[in-house]
Design an enzyme around this catalytic site. Structure first.
Site, PDB file in Angstrom:
ATOM      1  N   ASP B  58       0.843  -1.194   0.000  1.00  0.00           N
ATOM      2  CA  ASP B  58       0.000   0.000   0.000  1.00  0.00           C
ATOM      3  C   ASP B  58       0.879   1.245   0.000  1.00  0.00           C
ATOM      4  OD1 ASP B  58      -2.655   1.409   0.677  1.00  0.00           O
ATOM      5  OD2 ASP B  58      -1.386   1.973   2.364  1.00  0.00           O
ATOM      6  N   GLU B 130      -1.388  -4.927  -4.221  1.00  0.00           N
ATOM      7  CA  GLU B 130      -0.479  -4.231  -3.302  1.00  0.00           C
ATOM      8  C   GLU B 130       0.571  -5.204  -2.765  1.00  0.00           C
ATOM      9  OE1 GLU B 130      -3.379  -0.676  -1.608  1.00  0.00           O
ATOM     10  OE2 GLU B 130      -3.441  -2.622  -0.633  1.00  0.00           O
TER      11      GLU B 130
END
EC number: 3.1.26.3
Lengths: 240, 240
Positions: B58, B130
């Site tokens: 992320d 991610e």
């Protein structure tokens, strides 16, 4: 740049122990929007505010904290790391680091902000610290950021992980709301006031559609934080 | 790892055009928590879910999007870059990239999730993307992430910047409501259905007390997003 601006940069570079290849990057990182605004009104064209650098630096800081947590807390699940990261990347923590490295004394502020105690304001300090992280990254890659800023971050990360400091009212409110009310707080920007360079934001925090508190601040983030702090106080009062 | 797991990894590495020095990293990136849970219940100890990698990824994705925007949109102020970044790093956008690179076909899912159409769920797809970004970063530094994933991100960034795609329907609706109706949309959870592990939420979005649309989703967030999307469509129809 003016002579006293250059002097300020040289002093700060000495203090950091890092010489910028491109001192203009450092200059921009130190220019709060209030200073850039005043100087541009005087006709200068070489002064840019640190807001774009702050945008990039926010992501640099987040990434470095996430990487440190991932590598050094192998037993911590994602949820624990997220909480520590939120606190370590909070305005409060970054403002403390800004003071630790003496950045507060080197920020260029407009007169109004200076009189308004801006040099102590967390949003201004943390914004300048993020801008500095971006400037270091653009000047020399991740290496100088890791050498100069990460050790300070790590110090706070360790204290946060040990439970010795609580920074983050938004997270505290979120946890309380989930646990007690099975819902999440919602932040809504309800009003903006003032001219562009001295804007005030008002954010309402709601639980299940019900308003709990309204916070104000010179940024949306600040206003949210203040709203969360007030909401926590209010919920405590209701309990008592 | 089992033979079919290894085959899956080899297939996917071919597709990516990148061979992991440490294929275990890729394996972990592809393991949804439902799969890790099932396999550990069967007594395997080498299966870890991709949640910790997702946490790091992320931040990697955010940083790369911020860097791209900072360097390629020098005229865009911080506020504009923030909006584009929010959309480009949204679940919707990352889930599309996961499909673009064929990641959806290679995720390891538990049986329940597979039956529950998990392979199409945006939260699962974006989480795996991610995690893949983090795995590539840990395996080879930023270089493979920049070569393999960033070009896909850039494609969406360009479309978002040009106004050709709207990902963040909640923000879009809020802006429209403020501009046109001088009010903010209100989201109300109107119904929950199903057992705890397969819950469905129904959220109604209202403007000045008037219901505009109801969205459903497997989380409140999802339901709100869908409600906002439907409300925007409805408002457009009303205009035409």
């Amino acid at each position: 740049m003016r002579e006293e601006e250059i002097k300020n940069l040289i002093d700060f570079m000495k203090q950091l122990g890092y010489n910028f290849c491109d001192p203009k990057l450092l200059f921009t990182a130190l220019c709060h929007s209030s200073y850039a605004h005043e100087e541009r009104q005087r006709g200068r064209k070489d002064v840019e505010s640190n807001e774009r650098l702050e945008f990039l630096g926010d992501a640099v800081v987040d990434f470095l904290i996430a990487e440190h947590l991932y590598k050094n807390y192998p037993q911590s699940p994602e949820g624990v790391m997220s909480k520590i990261k939120a606190a370590a990347a909070s305005e409060d923590a970054l403002a403390l680091i800004a003071k630790d490295i003496g950045l507060n004394r080197h920020i260029f502020l407009g007169h109004g902000e200076e009189l308004n105690n801006g040099r102590e304001r967390e949003s201004i300090l943390s914004g300048a610290l993020e801008a500095l992280a971006a400037a270091l990254y653009l000047d020399g890659g991740m290496k100088p950021v890791k050498e100069i800023l990460v050790p300070h971050m790590v110090r706070y990360i360790e204290q946060i992980a040990a439970g010795n400091i609580v920074f983050d009212h938004k997270t505290a409110l979120q946890e309380l709301a989930q646990e007690k009310y099975k819902t999440l707080p919602e932040y809504v920007l309800v009003r903006e006031e003032g001219p562009a360079h001295m804007k005030k934001f008002f954010v309402e925090v709601r639980l299940k559609g019900r308003s709990l508190a309204t916070g104000e601040g010179s940024s949306i983030k600040d206003a949210e934080k203040n709203a969360a702090r007030l909401a926590l106080e209010r919920l405590k009062e209701m309990e008592d």
